[in-house]
Design a protein around this motif. Structure first.
Motif: not given
Length: 230
Positions: A151-169
């Motif tokens: 199992v690989v659990c990730i953190n990713y960029s969050l609002h308001p510091h990032a938009e959906v485009e960044t999260m998808v990337h």
């Protein structure tokens, strides 16, 4: 003038309606089942004694929050200990250039006989309404739900510091890292009917599920391409 039903009638009506925690009692540990029963019974008793007005609903909401927090304490402690001190854990591995591009990898017990990485790889994306959440909350997923898999659990960029485009990337970067670092590294794990490599399963919760679906849709060309964020 209408007459309020007696407490027996209120309890009888409440008894026919499943409580919000009732579905969970069959899978809960024995020590916690009395608390779940209390969660179910409390709103019915309050409604029987004081009616079902706004004040009672507020009290029930507060009690639900208190009960839920109390129930979650042992699981939160166990998750923290599993991540910090558990065996077969890769912690805070970088998979991209951004601050929150970090992931944890939970490996299965090799004694299960499924190789180093197990039967499959689960890439999990946490929820949290796109503005909060952490991979640490799900440190028990491999042990409890997928003991024979990685199992690989990730953190990713969050609002308001990032938009959906960044999260998808970020999700795309995590998929690539997982595929290149784990799925392609164990030739014995490759499936005979899947020449592309070992099975990689993308799983998400709430907002994380939305991001998983959006990422896969865009990678499959089912929507307009999103700009590559910087």
């Amino acid at each position: 003038m209408s007459r309020k039903p007696g407490w027996r009638g209120a309890l009888a009506r409440g008894g026919r309606k499943r409580g919000m925690y009732e579905d969970r009692i069959d899978v809960a540990p024995l020590w916690i089942r009395p608390l779940i029963l209390a969660m179910n019974l409390t709103p019915r008793v309050l409604a029987a004694l004081f009616g079902d007005g706004s004040f009672v609903k507020l009290v029930v909401a507060v009690l639900d929050s208190v009960f839920y927090s109390f129930v979650m304490i042992p699981f939160a402690v166990r998750s923290y200990l599993r991540r910090q001190y558990g065996k077969r854990v890769w912690r805070n591995v970088e998979y991209g250039p951004r601050e929150r591009n970090r992931l944890d990898v939970y490996l299965p017990d090799p004694e299960l006989g499924h190789g180093r990485f197990g039967k499959s790889v689960i890439l999990f994306v946490h929820g949290g309404a796109w503005y909060w959440g952490s991979k640490t909350y799900h440190a028990l997923m491999q042990e409890v739900s997928f003991p024979d898999s990685t199992v690989v659990c990730i953190n990713y960029s969050l609002h308001p510091h990032a938009e959906v485009e960044t999260m998808v990337h970020d999700i795309s970067l995590a998929i690539k890292w997982t595929h290149d670092t784990i799925c392609k590294q164990d030739p014995a794990w490759w499936l005979t009917d899947s020449p592309g490599g070992a099975p990689l399963i993308l799983v998400g919760h709430s907002a994380g599920a939305h991001l998983c679906a959006l990422t896969l849709s865009l990678r499959c060309g089912l929507g307009p391409p999103l700009p590559n964020p910087t």
